[in-house]
Design an enzyme around this catalytic site. Structure first.
Site, short mmCIF file in Angstrom:
data_model
loop_
_atom_site.label_atom_id
_atom_site.label_comp_id
_atom_site.label_asym_id
_atom_site.label_seq_id
_atom_site.Cartn_x
_atom_site.Cartn_y
_atom_site.Cartn_z
CE LYS A 203 -3.62 -2.78 2.86
NZ LYS A 203 -4.03 -2.84 3.88
N GLY A 301 -12.96 -4.89 4.56
CA GLY A 301 -14.37 -4.95 5.03
C GLY A 301 -15.16 -4.83 3.52
P1 NDP Z 1 -11.77 -13.04 -2.59
O1 NDP Z 1 -10.87 -14.16 -2.39
O2 NDP Z 1 -13.26 -12.79 -1.45
O3 NDP Z 1 -12.77 -13.23 -3.94
C1 NDP Z 1 -12.70 -13.07 -5.07
C2 NDP Z 1 -12.98 -14.37 -5.85
O4 NDP Z 1 -13.07 -14.25 -7.64
C3 NDP Z 1 -13.41 -15.44 -5.37
O5 NDP Z 1 -14.30 -15.67 -5.04
C4 NDP Z 1 -12.32 -16.20 -6.49
O6 NDP Z 1 -12.95 -17.70 -6.12
C5 NDP Z 1 -12.34 -15.52 -7.73
N1 NDP Z 1 -11.96 -16.28 -8.47
C6 NDP Z 1 -10.37 -15.78 -7.82
N2 NDP Z 1 -9.57 -15.60 -9.13
C7 NDP Z 1 -10.57 -16.11 -10.37
C8 NDP Z 1 -10.65 -16.19 -12.02
N3 NDP Z 1 -9.17 -16.57 -12.21
N4 NDP Z 1 -11.82 -16.52 -12.51
C9 NDP Z 1 -13.08 -16.72 -12.21
N5 NDP Z 1 -12.98 -16.13 -10.65
C10 NDP Z 1 -11.26 -16.55 -9.61
O7 NDP Z 1 -11.33 -11.80 -2.24
P2 NDP Z 1 -11.72 -10.21 -1.67
O8 NDP Z 1 -13.29 -9.64 -2.99
O9 NDP Z 1 -11.43 -9.64 -0.50
O10 NDP Z 1 -10.75 -9.26 -1.90
C11 NDP Z 1 -10.78 -9.08 -4.10
C12 NDP Z 1 -9.55 -7.93 -4.23
O11 NDP Z 1 -9.60 -6.60 -3.58
C13 NDP Z 1 -8.14 -8.64 -3.65
O12 NDP Z 1 -7.09 -7.88 -4.63
C14 NDP Z 1 -8.06 -7.98 -2.24
O13 NDP Z 1 -6.63 -7.97 -2.55
C15 NDP Z 1 -9.29 -6.34 -2.81
N6 NDP Z 1 -9.32 -5.79 -1.31
C16 NDP Z 1 -10.04 -6.31 -0.70
C17 NDP Z 1 -10.65 -5.85 0.93
C18 NDP Z 1 -10.81 -6.50 2.27
O14 NDP Z 1 -11.46 -5.89 2.67
N7 NDP Z 1 -11.51 -8.15 1.51
C19 NDP Z 1 -9.92 -4.71 1.39
C20 NDP Z 1 -9.34 -4.02 -0.17
C21 NDP Z 1 -8.38 -4.78 -1.16
P3 NDP Z 1 -12.10 -18.40 -5.53
O15 NDP Z 1 -12.38 -18.59 -3.78
O16 NDP Z 1 -12.51 -20.32 -5.70
O17 NDP Z 1 -11.00 -18.67 -5.75
N1 HSE Z 2 -6.04 -7.86 5.53
C1 HSE Z 2 -5.77 -5.75 5.76
C2 HSE Z 2 -5.63 -5.68 6.45
C3 HSE Z 2 -6.99 -6.09 4.32
O1 HSE Z 2 -5.59 -6.41 7.76
O2 HSE Z 2 -5.41 -4.25 6.69
C4 HSE Z 2 -6.76 -5.81 3.59
O3 HSE Z 2 -6.18 -5.24 2.74
#
Ligand code: NDP
Ligand code: HSE
Length: 432
Positions: A203, A301
């Protein structure tokens, strides 16, 4: 009508769907046009079902989205490097705008993605990649564009801030609090990316590139995590008027040299970042015109992150409606030197266990003196059998000089152990 394709319907993706389900009318009013999710790419179709996405709108084949000329914006929320990078590049080559929350990818391959966006005259927005729901990328690029940014200091990882807050408030040790955080689902089963500082490093690499107009990648960031912080360090910090925080620090000096580092630090209790507790994040910025400002909120989140993603979609929609894409593209137009950590000048807290007998303190002071390390304060905290725990705070010294001193001290029979060394930050503010 603006059509979007969502890649990934996990935590953030399903949050985006939720906001569109509840607020599409409001979004249309604010934008002046309708935005519709046309496709969702997801490995696990059950996740789409749960989010209320009809089967006809889901696919596991990215080429369906790529070849659909009606798709204006691809929203990448699958995370990781590949296939996310290839999907983004291919979408841009087809003239589609892209929104992403993918810090892992942008912190390493940001330049390639920006070049591709510019080559194809499409927008690339990524507000959610740093500090989830907190607006910081757009403000740095837009609202603060009149400023020479001098420093950006962030608490950019919620997991480590939660652990350090619990350790501070409850006097408990790191491993105990980590285990509790994992049981409660705040920390991941494999917490290494968070506790070793890698997440915060990604970040701050992104923020530094924007703040200083010079490309900084994840590999340029000096990183230390919180795994060596003990209850004793936290207790002594408190007694000395500090809290310990995992800080992501980016500074530019008068010679246009940049330091970018992530490590635990002593921070004066009166510093604006010192009161940022639990899973909250904050970004403290100092600009030559604006002075000090701080952005605070939830750094992760489902809904906070989806809030930033949809803000980006609306911004691209506005650009599309006025045929003015590429308004805010890559802002790295300089190539500044990134300083090695050994060139850092800082204050340090040192905790060491030594033999408790006459002449020991003089011997230790002599080693520091011979290496240009000036001591600001010394405390002898406990004395067990023939051992004493010494706490030292240095004046502003060069990191290389401190390291040289510690190497000598480690080889001396009067020193049983150097227990910890932690940098002291935030003592250079004018106002407290
Ligand atoms: P998740 O793992 O919850 O969601 C990603 C989804 O994409 C999963 O369901 C995964 O399936 C699917 N996926 C992965 N690869 C493929 C593919 N090739 N084709 C189709 N589907 C695919 O991740 P998040 O929603 O938590 O995070 C998403 C992005 O946001 C990341 O880059 C993360 O760093 C960023 N982010 C997340 C935050 C958070 O609070 N969660 C905060 C800030 C940024 P499967 O699980 O089966 O692999
Ligand atoms: N894992 C991170 C945190 C959230 O604890 O802040 C996603 O960037």
């Amino acid at each position: 009508m603006i059509n979007i394709a969502l890649l990934g319907c996990g935590t953030v993706g399903s949050g985006v769907v939720k906001i569109f389900n509840t607020s599409s009318e409001m979004i249309a009013q604010r934008l002046g046009d309708l935005v519709k999710i046309k496709w969702v790419l997801e490995k696990d179709i059950d996740k789409c079902h749960l989010a209320g996405i009809p089967a006809a709108m889901t696919t596991q084949d990215f080429s369906v989205i790529l070849d659909d000329e009606e798709i204006d914006i691809v929203v990448e929320l699958i995370g990781g490097i590949e296939p996310a990078r290839s999907f983004i590049i291919a979408a841009m080559e087809k003239g589609k705008h892209v929104v992403s929350a993918n810090k892992d990818l942008i912190a390493v391959h940001g330049k390639q993605i920006f070049d591709k966006a510019s080559e194809n005259q499409v927008d690339f927005y990524f507000e959610a990649s740093v500090a989830g729901g907190i607006p910081i990328i757009y403000p740095l690029k837009q609202s603060l564009a009149a400023n020479q940014i001098q420093e950006v200091i962030g608490i950019l990882n919620g997991t480590t801030n939660y652990i350090l807050t619990k350790m501070s408030l409850e006097g408990r040790d790191y491993l105990e609090v980590l285990a509790e955080a994992q049981a409660l689902g705040y920390a991941e089963a494999d917490p290494s990316s968070d506790v070793c500082g890698l997440d915060a490093a990604r970040k701050i690499a992104i923020l530094s590139s924007i703040a200083f107009n010079s490309r900084v990648t994840f590999y340029d960031v000096y990183v230390e995590g919180i795994t060596s912080i003990s209850a004793a360090d936290i207790k002594y910090a408190g007694e000395l008027g500090y809290v310990i925080k995992l800080l992501a620090i980016a500074k530019e000096d008068e010679n246009k040299q940049i330091q970018v580092r992530v490590h635990p630090a002593f921070l004066p209790k009166a510093h604006p970042l010192a009161g940022v507790n639990d899973v909250f994040n904050a970004v403290f910025v100092r600009g030559d015109a604006v002075g000090e400002i701080m952005h605070y909120g939830r750094g992760a989140g489902q809904m906070p992150t989806a809030s930033s993603v949809i803000g980006d979609i609306i911004e691209i929609g506005r650009n599309m409606m006025h045929n003015c894409c590429g308004r805010i593209g890559c802002t790295c137009y300089e190539d500044k030197k990134i300083l090695d950590i050994n060139q850092l000048e800082a204050q340090y807290y040192i905790r060491m266990t030594v033999k408790d007998r006459p002449g020991v303190l003089a011997g230790i002071a002599g080693v520091f003196g011979n290496n240009n390390v000036s001591i600001a304060a010394v405390l002898q905290k406990t004395s067990q059998e023939d051992k004493a725990e010494l706490i030292l705070i240095t004046h502003q010294v060069r990191e290389q000089d401190l390291r040289d001193s510690l190497t000598v001290l480690q080889g001396m029979s009067i020193v049983a152990e150097i227990n910890n060394v932690i940098r002291v930050e935030g003592t250079d503010r004018d106002v407290y």
